[in-house]
Motif scaffolding. Structure first.
Motif, PDB file in Angstrom:
ATOM      1  N   GLU A 270       0.826  -1.209   0.000  1.00 47.42           N
ATOM      2  CA  GLU A 270       0.000   0.000   0.000  1.00 47.42           C
ATOM      3  C   GLU A 270       0.858   1.255   0.000  1.00 47.42           C
ATOM      4  N   VAL A 271       1.957   1.192   0.734  1.00 54.61           N
ATOM      5  CA  VAL A 271       2.853   2.338   0.896  1.00 54.61           C
ATOM      6  C   VAL A 271       4.276   1.818   0.972  1.00 54.61           C
ATOM      7  N   HIS A 272       5.228   2.560   0.417  1.00 50.76           N
ATOM      8  CA  HIS A 272       6.634   2.241   0.682  1.00 50.76           C
ATOM      9  C   HIS A 272       7.376   3.522   1.084  1.00 50.76           C
ATOM     10  N   LYS A 273       8.404   3.335   1.919  1.00 55.05           N
ATOM     11  CA  LYS A 273       9.148   4.452   2.480  1.00 55.05           C
ATOM     12  C   LYS A 273      10.630   4.411   2.115  1.00 55.05           C
ATOM     13  N   GLU A 274      11.057   3.356   1.474  1.00 56.99           N
ATOM     14  CA  GLU A 274      12.443   3.239   1.021  1.00 56.99           C
ATOM     15  C   GLU A 274      12.448   2.627  -0.368  1.00 56.99           C
ATOM     16  N   THR A 275      13.457   2.961  -1.138  1.00 62.11           N
ATOM     17  CA  THR A 275      13.582   2.367  -2.463  1.00 62.11           C
ATOM     18  C   THR A 275      14.307   1.037  -2.369  1.00 62.11           C
ATOM     19  N   VAL A 276      14.026   0.159  -3.305  1.00 61.82           N
ATOM     20  CA  VAL A 276      14.679  -1.157  -3.337  1.00 61.82           C
ATOM     21  C   VAL A 276      16.046  -1.055  -3.994  1.00 61.82           C
ATOM     22  N   ASP A 277      16.092  -0.334  -5.098  1.00 63.03           N
ATOM     23  CA  ASP A 277      17.337  -0.225  -5.863  1.00 63.03           C
ATOM     24  C   ASP A 277      18.172   0.929  -5.316  1.00 63.03           C
ATOM     25  N   ARG A 278      19.223   0.607  -4.566  1.00 68.08           N
ATOM     26  CA  ARG A 278      20.069   1.649  -3.985  1.00 68.08           C
ATOM     27  C   ARG A 278      21.438   1.701  -4.662  1.00 68.08           C
ATOM     28  N   THR A 279      21.656   0.896  -5.667  1.00 68.85           N
ATOM     29  CA  THR A 279      22.976   0.795  -6.273  1.00 68.85           C
ATOM     30  C   THR A 279      23.441   2.140  -6.818  1.00 68.85           C
ATOM     31  N   GLY A 280      24.493   2.673  -6.232  1.00 68.36           N
ATOM     32  CA  GLY A 280      25.085   3.912  -6.729  1.00 68.36           C
ATOM     33  C   GLY A 280      24.303   5.168  -6.439  1.00 68.36           C
ATOM     34  N   TRP A 281      23.182   5.042  -5.711  1.00 67.09           N
ATOM     35  CA  TRP A 281      22.341   6.206  -5.499  1.00 67.09           C
ATOM     36  C   TRP A 281      22.591   6.888  -4.157  1.00 67.09           C
ATOM     37  N   CYS A 282      22.728   6.118  -3.101  1.00 67.61           N
ATOM     38  CA  CYS A 282      22.687   6.714  -1.769  1.00 67.61           C
ATOM     39  C   CYS A 282      23.865   6.288  -0.901  1.00 67.61           C
ATOM     40  N   ARG A 283      24.387   7.236  -0.163  1.00 68.40           N
ATOM     41  CA  ARG A 283      25.419   6.916   0.812  1.00 68.40           C
ATOM     42  C   ARG A 283      24.813   6.401   2.107  1.00 68.40           C
ATOM     43  N   ASP A 284      23.509   6.651   2.297  1.00 70.84           N
ATOM     44  CA  ASP A 284      22.804   6.182   3.489  1.00 70.84           C
ATOM     45  C   ASP A 284      21.407   5.726   3.057  1.00 70.84           C
ATOM     46  N   PRO A 285      21.007   4.487   3.359  1.00 68.74           N
ATOM     47  CA  PRO A 285      19.701   3.990   2.916  1.00 68.74           C
ATOM     48  C   PRO A 285      18.520   4.718   3.538  1.00 68.74           C
ATOM     49  N   HIS A 286      18.762   5.524   4.579  1.00 68.25           N
ATOM     50  CA  HIS A 286      17.693   6.268   5.216  1.00 68.25           C
ATOM     51  C   HIS A 286      17.646   7.730   4.780  1.00 68.25           C
ATOM     52  N   LEU A 287      18.474   8.088   3.799  1.00 71.89           N
ATOM     53  CA  LEU A 287      18.516   9.471   3.328  1.00 71.89           C
ATOM     54  C   LEU A 287      18.124   9.552   1.856  1.00 71.89           C
ATOM     55  N   PRO A 288      17.701  10.760   1.407  1.00 68.99           N
ATOM     56  CA  PRO A 288      17.342  10.944  -0.002  1.00 68.99           C
ATOM     57  C   PRO A 288      18.516  10.641  -0.928  1.00 68.99           C
ATOM     58  N   PRO A 289      18.212  10.170  -2.137  1.00 69.16           N
ATOM     59  CA  PRO A 289      16.859   9.951  -2.672  1.00 69.16           C
ATOM     60  C   PRO A 289      16.342   8.530  -2.476  1.00 69.16           C
ATOM     61  N   CYS A 290      16.932   7.778  -1.536  1.00 71.89           N
ATOM     62  CA  CYS A 290      16.498   6.394  -1.315  1.00 71.89           C
ATOM     63  C   CYS A 290      15.501   6.252  -0.186  1.00 71.89           C
ATOM     64  N   ALA A 291      15.319   7.281   0.620  1.00 71.71           N
ATOM     65  CA  ALA A 291      14.313   7.328   1.686  1.00 71.71           C
ATOM     66  C   ALA A 291      14.157   8.785   2.099  1.00 71.71           C
ATOM     67  N   GLY A 292      13.059   9.088   2.805  1.00 73.03           N
ATOM     68  CA  GLY A 292      12.830  10.483   3.197  1.00 73.03           C
ATOM     69  C   GLY A 292      12.726  11.399   2.001  1.00 73.03           C
ATOM     70  N   PHE A 293      12.106  10.908   0.918  1.00 71.46           N
ATOM     71  CA  PHE A 293      12.149  11.648  -0.347  1.00 71.46           C
ATOM     72  C   PHE A 293      10.849  11.477  -1.128  1.00 71.46           C
ATOM     73  N   VAL A 294      10.314  12.593  -1.640  1.00 75.78           N
ATOM     74  CA  VAL A 294       9.289  12.599  -2.684  1.00 75.78           C
ATOM     75  C   VAL A 294       9.638  13.718  -3.655  1.00 75.78           C
ATOM     76  N   GLU A 295       9.047  13.675  -4.831  1.00 74.29           N
ATOM     77  CA  GLU A 295       9.318  14.704  -5.832  1.00 74.29           C
ATOM     78  C   GLU A 295       8.462  15.947  -5.593  1.00 74.29           C
ATOM     79  N   ILE A 296       8.819  17.038  -6.249  1.00 71.55           N
ATOM     80  CA  ILE A 296       8.072  18.284  -6.110  1.00 71.55           C
ATOM     81  C   ILE A 296       6.911  18.372  -7.101  1.00 71.55           C
ATOM     82  N   MET A 297       6.696  17.329  -7.874  1.00 68.84           N
ATOM     83  CA  MET A 297       5.633  17.320  -8.870  1.00 68.84           C
ATOM     84  C   MET A 297       4.243  17.219  -8.244  1.00 68.84           C
ATOM     85  N   ALA A 298       4.078  16.309  -7.269  1.00 66.82           N
ATOM     86  CA  ALA A 298       2.760  16.059  -6.683  1.00 66.82           C
ATOM     87  C   ALA A 298       2.863  15.779  -5.188  1.00 66.82           C
TER      88      ALA A 298
END
Length: 398
Positions: A270-298
Motif C-alpha cells: 500500500e505504501v513504501h518508504k524506502e527504495t529497493v534499488d540503492r545501487t550507486g544512489w545513496c550513501r545512506d539507505p535512510h537518506l534521499p533519494p532512497c528514503a525520506g524523499f518525494v518529488e516536487i511534482m505532486a
C-alpha cells in the motif's frame, strides 16, 4: 441622517462635573416635532446622568453633540432597551492615555492589542456577502492547489473530479486565463489567482503562508499534467494517516517520465518508504533519494510539515529544484514519516505547460531556457543550505 440639537446648552452642561441637563434632538426626518429619542424622559435622564459620570470635565471639549444625538438615535432604533449603562461605551472612547496594553506574547507588532481580539491565523473559506453571522460556512478539511493553464483544462477537470467537497480548491493561473474556467461547475467555488508565467513555488511562497492555510489538515500541491484514473483523494488520506506520513506523494506509473526509483509505484504494497534499488544512489539507505524523499511534482503535506517547508522555500528560487532532497529536514525520523502511497497512484503525462510559455531566445526553445534555470537554482539552493548550516554550526560552537 443629520441631527439638530441645542448645542450650546449641551456643551454648557457637559462642562460641569455632575450636571443633569435636558436636551432634545431634532430628527431631520420629522422636522415639525421634537422627539425624546429614547422614548421617555426617564431614559433621557438616565443618559444624562451617565454622561456626567463617564465624561469628566477635562474631556468635554472632545464630545461632538451632533454625534451623540445621531448615535443614541440609531442605537434606540436597534434596541428599544438601550441605556447608557449597557451601550454608552460604544459612543465614547476613553482617552488613549488611560488605556495601556502591552502583551509581549502577542504576535510581533500586535503587542498593544488585547489578546482576545487577535486573529493570528486565517483560512480560505468562502463567505456570502449577506450571510447571517451565526450561519456556518462550508469548512473543508483539506486543500488542493493546482498550477494550471487553460490548454490543460480537460486534465485539470479530471483531477478535481477525484477530490470531494471536503477539499478547498485553489487554481494558480500561469497563462492569465481565469473566467474561461467558469464552464466547470466546481470553478464557482474555487479560488483563482492569476499572475502570468509564474511557477507553483513562486505562488506557494506568496499565497500559502502556513497561517493562511492553517485549518487544512493536508495540502496537495500538484502540477497539472497528472493522470488520475487510479486515484481517489479520500482513500489516499486514509492511507497517509494509517502509515503516519507527514510528507508523501502518490506512486508514479513507471511507464511514463519516471525520474527517481523511490517514487516508482509498487503493486505489492500500500505504501513504501524506502527504495529497493540503492545501487550507486545513496550513501545512506535512510537518506534521499532512497528514503525520506518525494518529488516536487505532486507532494502532499500535513499541516505541521508545511509550516517547516514553507520557511525553506526561497523567494527567488521559483522552480523548487533541490527542495525535494531537503524535505527530510522538516520531519523526524524522515525515513518513517515520508513515503509513497502505492495503492493510490498517478501517471505523469509530461504535456507542454508553463515551461513552454514565452518566446525563444537565441534560437533556443522556451523550455530549454527554463530547464537551464532549474539546474542553476538547484545548485544555488544547495549552496545556500550548506552556507546556512556552516553559519549555524559556527555560532553554536562559540
Amino acid at each position: 441622517m443629520r441631527m439638530n440639537s441645542n448645542i450650546s446648552s449641551l456643551n454648557a452642561a457637559m462642562a460641569m462635573e455632575t450636571s443633569i441637563f435636558p436636551f432634545t434632538c431634532m430628527n431631520s426626518l420629522f422636522p415639525s416635532q421634537q422627539l425624546w429619542i429614547l422614548g421617555s424622559r426617564e431614559l433621557i435622564f438616565s443618559f444624562q446622568v451617565e454622561l456626567a459620570r463617564h465624561v469628566p470635565n477635562p474631556y468635554s471639549e472632545r464630545i461632538d453633540p451632533l454625534f451623540f444625538c445621531e448615535q443614541i438615535f440609531l442605537n434606540s432604533i436597534q434596541d428599544p432597551l438601550f441605556t447608557s449603562e449597557t451601550k454608552y461605551a460604544n459612543l465614547v472612547s476613553k482617552p488613549k492615555e488611560s488605556i495601556k496594553i502591552y502583551v509581549p506574547t502577542n504576535p510581533r507588532g500586535a503587542e498593544s492589542l488585547p489578546p482576545g481580539i487577535i486573529e493570528s491565523q486565517s483560512d480560505l473559506y468562502l463567505h456570502g456577502l449577506r450571510r447571517n453571522l451565526t450561519e456556518l460556512v462550508a469548512k473543508p478539511k483539506y486543500l488542493l492547489v493546482l498550477t494550471v493553464g487553460y490548454l490543460q483544462k480537460a486534465i485539470v477537470d479530471d483531477i478535481i473530479s477525484k477530490f470531494s467537497e471536503n477539499f478547498s480548491f485553489v487554481l494558480l493561473h500561469y497563462d492569465g486565463k481565469t473566467s474561461e474556467w467558469d464552464e466547470f461547475e466546481w470553478s464557482q467555488r474555487a479560488i483563482h489567482v492569476s499572475i502570468r508565467r509564474q511557477t507553483k513555488w513562486w505562488y506557494a511562497k506568496r499565497f500559502l503562508h502556513p497561517d493562511i492555510i492553517a485549518p487544512y489538515e493536508y495540502i496537495f500541491l500538484w502540477d497539472e499534467d497528472l493522470g488520475v484514473e487510479n486515484f481517489n483523494a479520500e482513500e489516499y488520506i486514509k492511507l497517509a494517516r494509517k502509515y503516519g506520513l507527514e510528507i508523501s506523494q502518490p506512486g508514479l506509473d513507471p511507464k511514463n517520465f519516471l525520474q527517481w526509483s523511490m517514487t516508482e509505484r509498487r503493486d505489492d504494497v500500500e505504501v513504501h518508504k524506502e527504495t529497493v534499488d540503492r545501487t550507486g544512489w545513496c550513501r545512506d539507505p535512510h537518506l534521499p533519494p532512497c528514503a525520506g524523499f518525494v518529488e516536487i511534482m505532486a507532494p502532499v503535506f500535513s499541516r505541521e510539515s508545511w509550516r517547516c517547508v514553507w520557511h525553506m522555500i526561497q523567494n527567488d528560487l521559483v522552480h523548487g529544484w533541490g527542495l525535494d532532497l531537503s524535505l527530510q529536514r522538516c520531519v523526524k525520523p524522515a525515513h518513517e514519516k515520508i513515503g509513497v502511497v502505492d495503492a493510490q497512484w498517478i501517471e505523469h503525462k509530461g504535456v507542454p505547460s508553463l515551461g513552454d510559455q514565452g518566446k525563444a531566445i537565441d534560437g533556443k526553445a522556451p523550455w530549454k531556457g527554463v530547464r537551464a534555470r532549474c539546474f542553476a537554482e538547484w545548485k544555488e539552493f544547495d549552496r545556500r543550505m550548506w552556507k546556512a548550516e556552516q553559519e549555524h554550526l559556527n555560532l553554536t560552537m562559540h
